[in-house]
Design a protein around this motif. Sequence first.
Motif, mmCIF file in Angstrom:
data_model
loop_
_atom_site.group_PDB
_atom_site.id
_atom_site.type_symbol
_atom_site.label_atom_id
_atom_site.label_comp_id
_atom_site.label_asym_id
_atom_site.label_seq_id
_atom_site.Cartn_x
_atom_site.Cartn_y
_atom_site.Cartn_z
ATOM 1 N N SER A 182 3.499 -0.879 3.837
ATOM 2 C CA SER A 182 2.976 0.433 3.467
ATOM 3 C C SER A 182 4.010 1.516 3.745
ATOM 4 O O SER A 182 4.788 1.412 4.690
ATOM 5 C CB SER A 182 1.696 0.740 4.259
ATOM 6 N N TYR A 183 3.979 2.557 2.918
ATOM 7 C CA TYR A 183 4.883 3.692 3.130
ATOM 8 C C TYR A 183 4.363 4.658 4.180
ATOM 9 O O TYR A 183 5.105 5.502 4.654
ATOM 10 C CB TYR A 183 5.101 4.454 1.819
ATOM 11 N N SER A 184 3.102 4.523 4.536
ATOM 12 C CA SER A 184 2.517 5.439 5.507
ATOM 13 C C SER A 184 1.335 4.770 6.199
ATOM 14 O O SER A 184 0.616 3.980 5.579
ATOM 15 C CB SER A 184 2.045 6.713 4.788
ATOM 16 N N GLN A 207 9.381 10.181 5.561
ATOM 17 C CA GLN A 207 9.425 8.970 4.755
ATOM 18 C C GLN A 207 9.596 7.802 5.719
ATOM 19 O O GLN A 207 10.510 7.811 6.540
ATOM 20 C CB GLN A 207 10.579 9.007 3.757
ATOM 21 N N PHE A 257 0.846 -1.193 0.000
ATOM 22 C CA PHE A 257 0.000 0.000 0.000
ATOM 23 C C PHE A 257 0.883 1.245 0.000
ATOM 24 O O PHE A 257 1.956 1.248 0.600
ATOM 25 C CB PHE A 257 -0.870 0.062 1.266
ATOM 26 N N GLU A 258 0.404 2.289 -0.638
ATOM 27 C CA GLU A 258 1.045 3.601 -0.489
ATOM 28 C C GLU A 258 0.750 4.125 0.913
ATOM 29 O O GLU A 258 1.612 4.665 1.586
ATOM 30 C CB GLU A 258 0.535 4.592 -1.535
ATOM 31 N N SER A 259 -0.518 3.982 1.326
ATOM 32 C CA SER A 259 -0.956 4.435 2.643
ATOM 33 C C SER A 259 -2.058 3.490 3.119
ATOM 34 O O SER A 259 -2.816 2.957 2.309
ATOM 35 C CB SER A 259 -1.482 5.869 2.557
#
Length: 156
Positions: A29-31, A48, A6-8
């Motif tokens: 996930s990055y966030s 980040q 996931f991106e978020s």
Amino acid sequence: MKTIFFESIDNTQNYALENYVSEPLLVVSYSQDSGRGRENKEWQNADQSLATSLVFENNNEKLNNTLVPLIAGFCFLEVVENKELTLKWPNDINFKENKIGGILVEEQRGLICVGLGVNYFWDNPSVPNAGSLYDCLLYTSPSPRDLSTSRMPSSA
């Protein structure tokens, strides 16, 4: 093992535990919008970051909330290979005096879910004693001169 990126996401731990079916599930996930630490403490995202959760069936009664965070933390230190990274009981990953990551282990319905949150880069943390993996790598990166001389063939 099934892996989902996931991106978020709201929370990787919740998603992993709610969506586990029959094989280990890794959520990346990055966030996270609602990251958490031990005792439901809020986890703040760095500029980040990376949040991961791995859920699997606990088929070994010796695996527990004491042993698993140590194994996960040790594995992270082995991958990054920086002698100044340390584990602080029970779940912090530190560089010098700054926390750059954390490990959260939860057990539910015979499942173990191992969460790892890592700050990659954080320009101006609002949390006291917060740091990032970038600080760690920047501090220990060899200079361009070191790199160029290390690649030179030795003379015979």
